[in-house]
Design an enzyme around this catalytic site. Sequence first.
Site, PDB file in Angstrom:
ATOM      1  N   CYS A   2       0.842  -1.200   0.000  1.00 27.34           N
ATOM      2  CA  CYS A   2       0.000   0.000   0.000  1.00 27.34           C
ATOM      3  C   CYS A   2       0.877   1.251   0.000  1.00 27.34           C
ATOM      4  CB  CYS A   2      -0.865   0.020   1.253  1.00 27.34           C
ATOM      5  SG  CYS A   2      -1.904  -1.412   1.394  1.00 27.34           S
ATOM      6  N   ARG A  27       4.896   0.305  -6.394  1.00 27.57           N
ATOM      7  CA  ARG A  27       4.777  -0.561  -5.207  1.00 27.57           C
ATOM      8  C   ARG A  27       3.768  -1.686  -5.431  1.00 27.57           C
ATOM      9  NH1 ARG A  27       6.420   2.510  -0.504  1.00 27.57           N
ATOM     10  NH2 ARG A  27       4.924   1.459   0.832  1.00 27.57           N
ATOM     11  N   TRP A  76      -2.716  -2.462  -1.669  1.00 29.64           N
ATOM     12  CA  TRP A  76      -2.288  -3.809  -2.058  1.00 29.64           C
ATOM     13  C   TRP A  76      -3.062  -4.716  -1.119  1.00 29.64           C
ATOM     14  CZ3 TRP A  76       0.714  -6.511  -5.449  1.00 29.64           C
ATOM     15  CH2 TRP A  76       1.186  -7.761  -5.068  1.00 29.64           C
ATOM     16  N   ASN A 102      -1.369   1.648   5.807  1.00 30.90           N
ATOM     17  CA  ASN A 102      -0.486   0.672   5.167  1.00 30.90           C
ATOM     18  C   ASN A 102      -0.026  -0.252   6.286  1.00 30.90           C
ATOM     19  OD1 ASN A 102       1.347  -0.774   3.735  1.00 30.90           O
ATOM     20  ND2 ASN A 102       2.909   0.841   3.640  1.00 30.90           N
ATOM     21  N   GLY A 103      -0.271  -1.562   6.147  1.00 28.48           N
ATOM     22  CA  GLY A 103       0.164  -2.515   7.173  1.00 28.48           C
ATOM     23  C   GLY A 103      -0.911  -3.556   7.420  1.00 28.48           C
ATOM     24  N   GLU A 485      18.181 -23.166  -7.566  1.00 32.88           N
ATOM     25  CA  GLU A 485      17.755 -21.755  -7.491  1.00 32.88           C
ATOM     26  C   GLU A 485      18.928 -20.819  -7.789  1.00 32.88           C
ATOM     27  OE1 GLU A 485      15.155 -20.252  -7.655  1.00 32.88           O
ATOM     28  OE2 GLU A 485      15.530 -18.245  -6.886  1.00 32.88           O
ATOM     29  N   LYS A 489      18.908 -18.075 -10.812  1.00 35.59           N
ATOM     30  CA  LYS A 489      19.144 -16.635 -10.577  1.00 35.59           C
ATOM     31  C   LYS A 489      20.226 -16.116 -11.509  1.00 35.59           C
ATOM     32  CE  LYS A 489      16.267 -15.402  -8.921  1.00 35.59           C
ATOM     33  NZ  LYS A 489      15.369 -16.512  -8.889  1.00 35.59           N
ATOM     34  N   GLU A 492      19.218 -16.271 -15.457  1.00 33.25           N
ATOM     35  CA  GLU A 492      18.107 -15.440 -15.956  1.00 33.25           C
ATOM     36  C   GLU A 492      18.457 -13.958 -15.967  1.00 33.25           C
ATOM     37  OE1 GLU A 492      14.390 -15.166 -13.801  1.00 33.25           O
ATOM     38  OE2 GLU A 492      15.362 -15.744 -11.956  1.00 33.25           O
ATOM     39  N   HIS A 508      28.196 -38.715 -12.522  1.00 36.57           N
ATOM     40  CA  HIS A 508      27.361 -39.348 -13.576  1.00 36.57           C
ATOM     41  C   HIS A 508      27.261 -38.452 -14.797  1.00 36.57           C
ATOM     42  CE1 HIS A 508      26.263 -42.413 -10.652  1.00 36.57           C
ATOM     43  NE2 HIS A 508      26.144 -41.442  -9.776  1.00 36.57           N
ATOM     44  N   LYS A 607       7.551 -11.122 -15.848  1.00 38.55           N
ATOM     45  CA  LYS A 607       7.417 -11.337 -14.394  1.00 38.55           C
ATOM     46  C   LYS A 607       6.403 -12.444 -14.128  1.00 38.55           C
ATOM     47  CE  LYS A 607       8.101 -10.852 -10.065  1.00 38.55           C
ATOM     48  NZ  LYS A 607       9.322 -11.486  -9.510  1.00 38.55           N
TER      49      LYS A 607
HETATM   50  C1  AGP Z   1      12.156 -16.660 -11.060  1.00 34.62           C
HETATM   51  O1  AGP Z   1      13.185 -15.751 -10.767  1.00 34.62           O
HETATM   52  C2  AGP Z   1      11.546 -16.423 -12.415  1.00 34.62           C
HETATM   53  N1  AGP Z   1      11.077 -15.075 -12.538  1.00 34.62           N
HETATM   54  C3  AGP Z   1      10.492 -17.452 -12.791  1.00 34.62           C
HETATM   55  O2  AGP Z   1      11.119 -18.711 -12.832  1.00 34.62           O
HETATM   56  C4  AGP Z   1       9.271 -17.561 -11.859  1.00 34.62           C
HETATM   57  O3  AGP Z   1       9.657 -18.090 -10.620  1.00 34.62           O
HETATM   58  C5  AGP Z   1       8.240 -18.488 -12.505  1.00 34.62           C
HETATM   59  O4  AGP Z   1       7.831 -17.916 -13.732  1.00 34.62           O
HETATM   60  C6  AGP Z   1       7.009 -18.735 -11.605  1.00 34.62           C
HETATM   61  O5  AGP Z   1       6.299 -17.549 -11.435  1.00 34.62           O
HETATM   62  P1  AGP Z   1       5.120 -17.530 -10.336  1.00 34.62           P
HETATM   63  O6  AGP Z   1       5.773 -17.775  -9.010  1.00 34.62           O
HETATM   64  O7  AGP Z   1       4.498 -16.172 -10.439  1.00 34.62           O
HETATM   65  O8  AGP Z   1       4.159 -18.633 -10.672  1.00 34.62           O
END
Ligand code: AGP
Length: 612
Positions: A2, A27, A76, A102-103, A485, A489, A492, A508, A607
């Site tokens: 928010c 935000r 939000w 906000n909170g 992970e 990171k 990407e 392997h 995103k």
């Molecule tokens: C992660 O850094 C990526 N942006 C991507 O793998 C993301 O986690 C994936 O698209 C899943 O998105 P979601 O959590 O909104 O479902």
Amino acid sequence: MCGIVGYIGEREAQPVLLAGLKRLEYRGYDSSGIALILPKKNSIGIRKSPGKISALEKLVKNKPLSGVVGIAHVRWATHGAPNQVNAHPHLDCKGEIALVHNGIIENYEPLKAQLIKEGHVFRSQTDTEVIVHLIEKFYKNVPLEDAVRKALKLVIGSFAIAVIAKHEPEKLVGARSGSPLIAGIGKNENFLASDAPAILEYTKDIIFLDENEMVILGKESLKITDFDGRTIFKKPVRINWDIAQAQKNGFKHFMLKEINEQPKILENILNTRIDKEAGKVIFKEQNVSEEKLKSIKDIFIVACGTAYHAGLVGKYVLESICAVPAQIDVSSEFRYRDLLIGPDTLVIAISQSGETADTLAGVREARKRGASVISICNVLGSTLIRESDGVIYTHAGPEIGVASTKAYTAQLIALYLFALYLVRIRGVLPVQKISKYLDELLKAPKQIESILKNQDDIARLARRHSHFGSFLYLGRNINYPSALEGALKLKEISYIPAEGYAAGEMKHGPIALIDEYRAVVCIAPGSKVYEKMISNIQEIRSRKGKVIAIATAGDQEIKELTREVIYIPKIEEIFSPLLVVLPLQLMAYHIAVKRGCDVDQPRNLAKSVTVE
Ligand code: AGP
């Protein structure tokens, strides 16, 4: 998250407030509203709308408000759907006081029940509305700020608020505890805001309120007090950021800001989800019944990308703590499998956005087969929420950077808490053991903070390795997902080929890749598989591979094998993914920056992947 804007001065408040809200759009929000004192009508005018600020602008274009004192808000949603009724500002019964917040108010239900008993009439499903009715209750022959203080003393939770009242039209009151709030000092005008970008256009002289402080603004006056009314003197700070920088709180990128937000966000989540006295986890919005949770025979986790990696940690946690068989698959595979799931299966769908097409399709398949679905999601009102039986909000606030960071650790926390919630319902562990786990979990935010204190060293190590053409990430057991992970990171946002692997799989295949041109990140915190990781590191060294190790503070043995060590604080093995991921996030970030990549919007990525 928010956002709040307040204005008192000589200009028409409406355009100032709308411009301020637009500066807070980054935000993330799902509704907005403004309220002004209308001197000509001696009343408060209010306009609110779900959706984007453009919808609110349309509303005020047709029905403008004229006045020089007002408050505004982008919401939000955390409690109550993102609609017109739940949008802020909220009014007292008589419409003579308006408030934005906000909170999260943790004790709003008992407060609301008591106020209803006393005759107050509520319009919304929000937690926020209790505050304005509490102020109304105490606002009898006292100044507004006194009524606000009395009200806030009854509130438990996090808040930043702005309040105006018809009977004191030359006054704008703000207060904070747990959520940020600043006062802006102008010439014959003053401002309130959640964040500097909202008011930088008008003033760069800012006072940052600290915890449990209140500010009473007139157009030419400013007074700061604590919640007992004692005056506090604070010097204004001159902000030299431009608007864009200010939206990132001075950080170069949203991703770095969000990495650094993690301690505060995780602390808020743990404080609102754990009843420390009772030693138990509270999930108010989780609607799958205890009977159902007692009866399930297996769990199936479905997610994509980073959410999948969180789910993989969850699989280890659920099997280890809850002794329940837990499978997992990426959503795009899950949805096309001949799934052996049914009414005895609990499906956990994990998604930051709640709009990922494959995960939604997986959930629909699961429900067709009679499975119950609980989603772990960060966006209230998202499609996934509406298609699940129960939901656990991660409350990470909107994540702007495409590369997920704070949402990942918030998903991990949600999974740890869900396991400790489930294990209590199923009676698998004694309460003392559950409390011990919760006490250990409560330490994590401070431990993450201590890693962040060392981020300059991590940045230097990252830059030393930014020239490598490919990376291999190795981890075992509960940190095998951490390896996946870390690799995601890096790849990407820096576009460097990077693979995450179970370290035991090295012989392997991947060992063929090891030479002096490859950097290998070995995740080797103190654990039952530590010695195995040391053997992997020795195998890599003997083939001239460049080893970067993540290890537990105090580990001297690993230093014999590589100089490139990033230490994390000692933590219960099962919770180590929460800490291990911080160096991996920071390494990816600083390598990408060194290589001049667009960290917040990496090429080809969205995103939220709302198409298959
Ligand atoms: C992660 O850094 C990526 N942006 C991507 O793998 C993301 O986690 C994936 O698209 C899943 O998105 P979601 O959590 O909104 O479902």
